[in-house]
Design a protein around this motif. Structure first.
Motif, PDB file in Angstrom:
ATOM      1  N   LYS A 103      49.585  41.225  26.277  1.00 48.01           N
ATOM      2  CA  LYS A 103      49.206  41.955  27.481  1.00 48.01           C
ATOM      3  C   LYS A 103      50.439  42.457  28.218  1.00 48.01           C
ATOM      4  CE  LYS A 103      44.802  39.543  28.076  1.00 48.01           C
ATOM      5  NZ  LYS A 103      43.853  40.587  27.665  1.00 48.01           N
ATOM      6  N   VAL A 141      43.388  38.689  38.937  1.00 51.17           N
ATOM      7  CA  VAL A 141      42.859  38.312  37.637  1.00 51.17           C
ATOM      8  C   VAL A 141      43.994  37.639  36.873  1.00 51.17           C
ATOM      9  CG1 VAL A 141      41.741  39.145  35.542  1.00 51.17           C
ATOM     10  CG2 VAL A 141      41.253  40.234  37.721  1.00 51.17           C
ATOM     11  N   LYS A 143      45.503  36.100  33.452  1.00 51.33           N
ATOM     12  CA  LYS A 143      45.300  36.292  32.011  1.00 51.33           C
ATOM     13  C   LYS A 143      46.380  35.588  31.209  1.00 51.33           C
ATOM     14  CE  LYS A 143      43.271  40.865  32.671  1.00 51.33           C
ATOM     15  NZ  LYS A 143      43.164  42.246  32.198  1.00 51.33           N
ATOM     16  N   VAL A 153      40.845  35.017  30.262  1.00 57.30           N
ATOM     17  CA  VAL A 153      40.885  35.832  31.481  1.00 57.30           C
ATOM     18  C   VAL A 153      40.014  35.200  32.562  1.00 57.30           C
ATOM     19  CG1 VAL A 153      40.236  38.088  32.447  1.00 57.30           C
ATOM     20  CG2 VAL A 153      41.291  37.957  30.183  1.00 57.30           C
ATOM     21  N   GLU A 185      47.102  40.043  37.694  1.00 58.48           N
ATOM     22  CA  GLU A 185      46.825  41.436  38.053  1.00 58.48           C
ATOM     23  C   GLU A 185      46.056  41.531  39.346  1.00 58.48           C
ATOM     24  OE1 GLU A 185      46.020  43.228  33.613  1.00 58.48           O
ATOM     25  OE2 GLU A 185      44.451  43.359  35.154  1.00 58.48           O
ATOM     26  N   GLU A 186      46.187  42.662  39.949  1.00 56.24           N
ATOM     27  CA  GLU A 186      45.357  43.071  41.070  1.00 56.24           C
ATOM     28  C   GLU A 186      43.896  43.095  40.596  1.00 56.24           C
ATOM     29  OE1 GLU A 186      44.725  47.644  42.728  1.00 56.24           O
ATOM     30  OE2 GLU A 186      46.120  47.242  41.105  1.00 56.24           O
ATOM     31  N   LEU A 188      40.590  44.734  40.249  1.00 58.78           N
ATOM     32  CA  LEU A 188      40.078  46.104  40.367  1.00 58.78           C
ATOM     33  C   LEU A 188      38.578  46.072  40.628  1.00 58.78           C
ATOM     34  CD1 LEU A 188      41.820  47.781  37.284  1.00 58.78           C
ATOM     35  CD2 LEU A 188      42.498  47.948  39.693  1.00 58.78           C
ATOM     36  N   GLU A 192      32.962  49.449  34.822  1.00 59.88           N
ATOM     37  CA  GLU A 192      33.727  49.319  33.574  1.00 59.88           C
ATOM     38  C   GLU A 192      33.209  50.268  32.503  1.00 59.88           C
ATOM     39  OE1 GLU A 192      34.923  45.504  31.916  1.00 59.88           O
ATOM     40  OE2 GLU A 192      34.385  44.599  33.832  1.00 59.88           O
ATOM     41  N   LYS A 214      29.875  41.312  29.305  1.00 65.85           N
ATOM     42  CA  LYS A 214      30.634  40.152  28.819  1.00 65.85           C
ATOM     43  C   LYS A 214      30.085  38.788  29.230  1.00 65.85           C
ATOM     44  CE  LYS A 214      34.913  42.009  27.246  1.00 65.85           C
ATOM     45  NZ  LYS A 214      35.769  42.967  27.947  1.00 65.85           N
ATOM     46  N   ILE A 282      42.132  48.551  32.155  1.00 65.39           N
ATOM     47  CA  ILE A 282      42.107  47.090  32.275  1.00 65.39           C
ATOM     48  C   ILE A 282      42.874  46.492  31.109  1.00 65.39           C
ATOM     49  CG2 ILE A 282      40.654  45.034  32.211  1.00 65.39           C
ATOM     50  CD1 ILE A 282      38.451  46.617  33.535  1.00 65.39           C
ATOM     51  N   GLU A 283      42.599  47.003  29.934  1.00 67.25           N
ATOM     52  CA  GLU A 283      43.289  46.475  28.747  1.00 67.25           C
ATOM     53  C   GLU A 283      43.129  47.454  27.608  1.00 67.25           C
ATOM     54  OE1 GLU A 283      41.425  43.223  26.786  1.00 67.25           O
ATOM     55  OE2 GLU A 283      39.473  44.184  26.839  1.00 67.25           O
TER      56      GLU A 283
HETATM   57  P1  AMP Z   1      39.930  41.428  29.249  1.00 69.49           P
HETATM   58  O1  AMP Z   1      39.856  40.289  28.270  1.00 69.49           O
HETATM   59  O2  AMP Z   1      41.291  41.792  29.713  1.00 69.49           O
HETATM   60  O3  AMP Z   1      39.065  42.587  28.811  1.00 69.49           O
HETATM   61  O4  AMP Z   1      39.153  40.940  30.531  1.00 69.49           O
HETATM   62  C1  AMP Z   1      37.816  40.497  30.447  1.00 69.49           C
HETATM   63  C2  AMP Z   1      37.046  41.024  31.621  1.00 69.49           C
HETATM   64  O5  AMP Z   1      37.644  40.584  32.843  1.00 69.49           O
HETATM   65  C3  AMP Z   1      37.042  42.537  31.723  1.00 69.49           C
HETATM   66  O6  AMP Z   1      36.055  43.131  30.943  1.00 69.49           O
HETATM   67  C4  AMP Z   1      36.756  42.719  33.205  1.00 69.49           C
HETATM   68  O7  AMP Z   1      35.388  42.535  33.481  1.00 69.49           O
HETATM   69  C5  AMP Z   1      37.509  41.583  33.828  1.00 69.49           C
HETATM   70  N1  AMP Z   1      38.833  42.043  34.255  1.00 69.49           N
HETATM   71  C6  AMP Z   1      39.990  41.984  33.562  1.00 69.49           C
HETATM   72  N2  AMP Z   1      41.014  42.491  34.283  1.00 69.49           N
HETATM   73  C7  AMP Z   1      40.500  42.890  35.459  1.00 69.49           C
HETATM   74  C8  AMP Z   1      41.056  43.461  36.653  1.00 69.49           C
HETATM   75  N3  AMP Z   1      42.358  43.741  36.774  1.00 69.49           N
HETATM   76  N4  AMP Z   1      40.227  43.694  37.683  1.00 69.49           N
HETATM   77  C9  AMP Z   1      38.910  43.400  37.591  1.00 69.49           C
HETATM   78  N5  AMP Z   1      38.325  42.849  36.509  1.00 69.49           N
HETATM   79  C10 AMP Z   1      39.108  42.584  35.460  1.00 69.49           C
END
Ligand code: AMP
Ligand code: GLY
Length: 444
Positions: A103, A141, A143, A153, A185-186, A188, A192, A214, A282-283
């Motif tokens: 990440k 958030v 991670k 996460v 992270e901030e 958000l 999505e 999810k 986000i990713e």
């Molecule tokens: P990821 O594994 O990074 O996809 O994160 C899993 C889930 O966490 C994402 O699908 C979002 O719902 C939530 N998420 C991750 N990062 C953020 C963020 N910066 N702000 C808000 N929700 C987040």
């Protein structure tokens, strides 16, 4: 073409199913397959991460194209090894796959490419991480930096939760080596969106939008899973947003990767948060999403093998990609207790009512309404000839129809026909999208 698909879940079943309809394909191998895949592809008993054995197999069988489903073999360098051996393979190299596997790497690339993403900082010590979380009132958030099966996460809205999440990663090492560093992270807000692009290292074409669900329970409650359902397209975000995503996110990322000597080939899956005019990443993932792929493959028209080969060969402009304008929805049927603890080996009944050749009223009604239903196997096995559960996510029941409401209703109708002890599925897949739509047709 002789193709080899790597992986054994619902995503790979959907890829194999679509490849099976590709005119250019005359033989499909799948390592390691599952009972659904094995009906249309020759199973190969090699684990998806056993790269030396897979390379030898592909050489021996003169495989023309290998397609990698999951992230682990990509992060372990399967594309590098196959390429060295002179084999064609669809997916990013180990270096390029860092867009998903690290990440902090992804954040560095986004920053350099001017791609909009959440504010963030990276820490390897808990004290400094707590301070940063404090400066954002705990609305962060947390991670784990490395691959943690989508479970590393934690979304936090207050400081105590943020501190606990940081401790889990850095102090208790809940995610092992994936958690030697933490990205904070901030938080958000917005809607999505999963966006898929077929990339050849330099150029890309859009492969469509989808929305995943999810958390394990309805209304996004409970712990995160690999994904409990999806639908495509997300019509709320039309062609204009897609063009912005290509222009503001996909192309700058490809240019940055190329300038660093690690051109990105394969599917780039951007997980986005959209809030009004603002689109933030986000990713990134280095592969198709699961279950998004199951829904997307229903809509894919054209020769999938030819399209993926074009990208692997570095010229995506040769790929003939067309997506049906119809809508598709996938309902994931999970084992009771997933994503924590669950039983395996429970008999599954009812799939033959959907896919068997015996005529039935339901099938006639589906056909009359231009509804297509397909049950993709995610975690199943055969035990003495009986189909049984063999994973957390068991089946990805997918339907395509002229409109989303009809597709969702048909997918649920099919899911209700399938039984196994403790089965669990969310009842609200696409509900928010449907509540925004004016139409009320779509009973099946
Ligand atoms: P990821 O594994 O990074 O996809 O994160 C899993 C889930 O966490 C994402 O699908 C979002 O719902 C939530 N998420 C991750 N990062 C953020 C963020 N910066 N702000 C808000 N929700 C987040
Ligand atoms: N469905 C989310 C993922 O594949 O990462």
């Amino acid at each position: 073409m002789r193709v080899l698909v790597i992986g054994n879940g619902g995503r790979e079943h959907a890829l194999v199913w679509r490849l099976h309809q590709s005119e250019s394909v005359w033989k499909i191998f799948c390592a390691s397959g599952n009972p659904g895949i094995d009906q249309i592809a020759e199973p190969v008993a090699i684990a998806p991460t056993d790269i030396p054995a897979l390379t030898s197999f592909a050489m021996e069988k003169k495989v023309d194209l290998t397609i990698v489903g999951p992230e682990d073999p990509l992060a372990a360098g399967i594309v590098d090894e196959f390429t060295k051996a002179g084999l064609k393979i669809f997916g990013p190299t180990r270096a390029a796959a860092q867009l998903e596997s690290s990440k902090s790497f992804a954040k560095t690339i986004m920053r350099a490419a001017g791609v909009s993403t959440a504010e963030f900082a990276v820490f390897d010590a808990a004290g400094a991480a707590w301070e940063y979380a404090g400066s954002r009132q705990g609305r962060v958030v947390v991670k784990a930096d490395g691959l943690a099966l989508g479970k590393g996460v934690t979304v936090c809205r207050e400081l105590a939760a943020a501190r606990a999440a940081i401790s889990d990663v850095l102090e208790s090492r809940k995610f092992g080596a994936a958690g030697s560093r933490v990205v904070i992270e901030e938080l958000l807000t917005g809607e999505e969106l999963s966006f898929f692009a077929l990339c050849d290292g330099e150029n890309a074409i859009a492969l469509g939008t989808a929305q995943d669900h999810k958390p394990i329970f309805d209304n996004d409650e409970g712990p995160n899973t690999g994904g409990m359902g999806a639908y495509t397209p997300v019509s709320q975000f039309g062609a204009e947003i897609e063009e912005r995503i290509m222009r503001e996110i996909v192309r700058p990322t490809l240019a940055e990767m190329k300038s660093r000597g690690m051109p990105y080939r394969g599917v780039l899956y951007a997980g986005l948060m959209i809030d009004g005019d603002r689109i933030k990443v986000i990713e990134f993932n280095a592969r198709f999403g699961d279950p998004e792929c199951e829904a997307l493959m229903m809509r894919f028209e054209g020769d999938l093998a030819q399209a993926l080969l074009a990208a692997a060969e570095g010229d995506v402009s040769k790929a003939k990609v067309r997506l049906s304008p119809r809508s598709a929805a996938t309902i994931v049927m999970a084992s009771g207790g997933y994503p924590v603890e669950y039983k395996k080996g429970l008999p599954i009944a009812g799939i033959d009512q959907i896919e068997g050749s015996a005529p039935s009223n339901v099938k006639v009604r589906w056909a009359m309404n231009r509804i297509r239903v397909k049950v993709f196997h995610a975690g199943t096995a055969l035990s003495d000839g009986v189909l049984v559960t063999d994973g957390g996510r068991v089946l990805a029941v997918t339907a395509m129809a002229p409109d989303l409401q009809t597709a969702v209703a048909a997918a649920y109708e099919a899911a209700e026909m399938i039984e196994f002890e403790g089965r669990h599925f969310r009842r609200d897949i696409a509900r928010r999208a449907l509540s925004r739509m004016p139409t009320t047709s779509g009973s099946v």
